[in-house]
Design a protein around this motif. Structure first.
Motif, PDB file in Angstrom:
ATOM      1  N   UNK A 151       0.857  -1.187   0.000  1.00  0.00           N
ATOM      2  CA  UNK A 151       0.000   0.000   0.000  1.00  0.00           C
ATOM      3  C   UNK A 151       0.892   1.235   0.000  1.00  0.00           C
ATOM      4  N   UNK A 152       0.898   1.929  -1.116  1.00  0.00           N
ATOM      5  CA  UNK A 152       1.822   3.047  -1.302  1.00  0.00           C
ATOM      6  C   UNK A 152       1.115   4.371  -1.570  1.00  0.00           C
ATOM      7  N   UNK A 153      -0.212   4.340  -1.789  1.00  0.00           N
ATOM      8  CA  UNK A 153      -0.911   5.567  -2.133  1.00  0.00           C
ATOM      9  C   UNK A 153      -2.294   5.640  -1.518  1.00  0.00           C
ATOM     10  N   UNK A 154      -2.878   6.822  -1.625  1.00  0.00           N
ATOM     11  CA  UNK A 154      -4.254   7.060  -1.209  1.00  0.00           C
ATOM     12  C   UNK A 154      -4.927   7.893  -2.285  1.00  0.00           C
ATOM     13  N   UNK A 155      -6.210   7.601  -2.521  1.00  0.00           N
ATOM     14  CA  UNK A 155      -6.938   8.340  -3.539  1.00  0.00           C
ATOM     15  C   UNK A 155      -8.420   8.392  -3.247  1.00  0.00           C
ATOM     16  N   UNK A 156      -9.164   8.935  -4.208  1.00  0.00           N
ATOM     17  CA  UNK A 156     -10.615   9.023  -4.071  1.00  0.00           C
ATOM     18  C   UNK A 156     -11.257   8.770  -5.429  1.00  0.00           C
ATOM     19  N   UNK A 157     -12.283   7.931  -5.422  1.00  0.00           N
ATOM     20  CA  UNK A 157     -13.016   7.597  -6.644  1.00  0.00           C
ATOM     21  C   UNK A 157     -14.506   7.749  -6.366  1.00  0.00           C
ATOM     22  N   UNK A 158     -15.350   7.261  -7.287  1.00  0.00           N
ATOM     23  CA  UNK A 158     -16.793   7.319  -7.082  1.00  0.00           C
ATOM     24  C   UNK A 158     -17.432   8.504  -7.779  1.00  0.00           C
ATOM     25  N   UNK A 159     -18.579   8.940  -7.255  1.00  0.00           N
ATOM     26  CA  UNK A 159     -19.362   9.994  -7.899  1.00  0.00           C
ATOM     27  C   UNK A 159     -18.706  11.354  -7.755  1.00  0.00           C
ATOM     28  N   UNK A 160     -18.107  11.839  -8.824  1.00  0.00           N
ATOM     29  CA  UNK A 160     -17.304  13.066  -8.786  1.00  0.00           C
ATOM     30  C   UNK A 160     -18.115  14.309  -8.430  1.00  0.00           C
ATOM     31  N   UNK A 161     -19.411  14.302  -8.721  1.00  0.00           N
ATOM     32  CA  UNK A 161     -20.206  15.502  -8.514  1.00  0.00           C
ATOM     33  C   UNK A 161     -20.800  15.595  -7.104  1.00  0.00           C
ATOM     34  N   UNK A 162     -20.393  14.692  -6.210  1.00  0.00           N
ATOM     35  CA  UNK A 162     -20.844  14.742  -4.816  1.00  0.00           C
ATOM     36  C   UNK A 162     -19.867  15.598  -4.016  1.00  0.00           C
ATOM     37  N   UNK A 163     -20.336  16.721  -3.500  1.00  0.00           N
ATOM     38  CA  UNK A 163     -19.483  17.594  -2.718  1.00  0.00           C
ATOM     39  C   UNK A 163     -18.414  18.286  -3.550  1.00  0.00           C
ATOM     40  N   UNK A 164     -17.481  18.929  -2.842  1.00  0.00           N
ATOM     41  CA  UNK A 164     -16.336  19.579  -3.483  1.00  0.00           C
ATOM     42  C   UNK A 164     -15.060  18.945  -2.928  1.00  0.00           C
ATOM     43  N   UNK A 165     -13.958  19.040  -3.630  1.00  0.00           N
ATOM     44  CA  UNK A 165     -12.726  18.404  -3.157  1.00  0.00           C
ATOM     45  C   UNK A 165     -12.343  18.796  -1.737  1.00  0.00           C
ATOM     46  N   UNK A 166     -12.522  20.062  -1.390  1.00  0.00           N
ATOM     47  CA  UNK A 166     -12.135  20.522  -0.064  1.00  0.00           C
ATOM     48  C   UNK A 166     -12.842  19.806   1.062  1.00  0.00           C
ATOM     49  N   UNK A 167     -14.022  19.243   0.787  1.00  0.00           N
ATOM     50  CA  UNK A 167     -14.759  18.498   1.810  1.00  0.00           C
ATOM     51  C   UNK A 167     -13.984  17.272   2.280  1.00  0.00           C
TER      52      UNK A 167
END
Length: 330
Positions: free
Chosen positions: A158-174
């Motif tokens: 395990x070398x990284x962290x990310x985010x996937x899924x529904x892009x239009x939910x919330x804003x990145x800063x959340x």
């Protein structure tokens, strides 16, 4: 040109989304789970649009219920991927589908995946690294749980962290807290953006989450200043053209911006995303890039160099993979 035999680096795949449909159907039969509605008459995955795709994806994941299921899944995926010349692969894995965010359970699932990855490296010559992934449409609090799992299990696999899924939910800063937690743990960072959200979503993701890579990122094409910023900062786009075409993020291969992004100096790579869902392989991606944009061996070597330089692995692994990428006649 035989694109299957070209050694390749692939940075953007989802482990569950790479499961052959026959594998998922087999698990469903073993467990007496009725998910027949997610398959078409030919046995492939069936979905109408991106939102329905997420529903079908999550339904397929209901068959994956134990570490042993994930060990078998990892081997099946790596066998298929290696058959298309991939020598290094990174995959998104979510604690949400592996014990529901419980760290102890997550460790058990992770051990099974790593065992399969070690076997595949010995027998198939493919190296796998994992990127723990928060599911955006599950919300910021659930993403924090995924980040905690990532921080607790950072290591050789395990070398990284990310985010996937529904892009239009919330804003990145959340989701900034989760990314800060992962960064403090020493994990490298990526996030899906600009598949649907346009250049503003890409810009916010870079600003608020401070990622080294962007998953997809094709919306940046509509903002020349943003493209210049991405090029200047060396932020790498994990572009998945076949996925974008099937999900109608673009109108077709001819309309895909990957070549224009590359011409603007943006570092781009090529991946399959969820290959059986989108009826693609890395061989198919190379073939269509060659047919659509006239790319040849030198272009693909350049893509692979960018991908390997951007890979979330240590220098020893990078050097080992680099040897596999060398042309056989040298």
């Amino acid at each position: 040109m035989n694109f299957r035999d070209i050694p390749k680096v692939e940075l953007h795949t989802h482990l569950e989304g790479s499961a052959p449909p026959a594998f998922i159907a087999g698990l469903a039969r073993e467990k007496n789970i009725d998910i027949s509605g997610i398959f078409d008459a030919q046995g492939g995955y069936a979905f109408r649009d991106f939102d329905h795709f997420l529903q079908v994806y999550e339904a397929a994941c209901t068959t994956l219920q134990s570490p042993e299921d994930f060990r078998r899944l990892t081997l099946a995926v790596l066998e298929e991927t290696a058959a298309h010349g991939v020598v290094y692969m990174e995959t998104f894995v979510s604690p949400d589908f592996c014990g529901g965010g419980d760290v102890a359970a997550w460790r058990d699932y992770l051990a099974a995946m790593q065992d399969a990855a070690d076997e595949a490296e010995r027998t198939m010559g493919i190296t796998l690294r994992g990127i723990v992934t928060g599911i955006r449409h599950f919300g910021p609090d659930q993403c924090k749980i995924a980040a905690a799992c990532a921080a607790e299990t950072k290591g050789d696999f395990i070398t990284g962290f990310g985010m996937a899924g529904g892009e239009m939910v919330g804003r990145p800063g959340d989701y900034a807290y989760s990314f800060d937690m992962a960064r403090e743990a020493g994990l490298q960072l990526t996030a899906h953006a600009g598949e649907w959200g346009g250049p503003s979503m890409v810009a916010e993701t870079i600003r608020d989450l401070k990622v080294a890579r962007i998953g997809h990122g094709i919306g940046a094409i509509d903002d020349p200043k943003l493209m210049a910023e991405i090029a200047d900062k060396g932020i790498v786009l994990e572009v998945c053209p076949g996925s974008n075409v099937v999900l109608k993020a673009v109108s077709g291969w001819d309309a895909h911006p990957i070549a224009k992004l590359r011409d603007a100096g943006v570092p781009v790579t090529v991946s399959t995303d969820d290959p059986p869902f989108f009826h693609t392989t890395m061989t198919d991606e190379y073939d269509m890039l060659a047919k659509t944009f006239g790319w040849g061996a030198d272009d693909f070597r350049a893509l692979n160099k960018i991908a390997l330089d951007a890979a979330f692995c240590d220098d020893e692994t990078r050097a080992r993979v680099a040897k596999r990428l060398e042309p056989k006649d040298e």
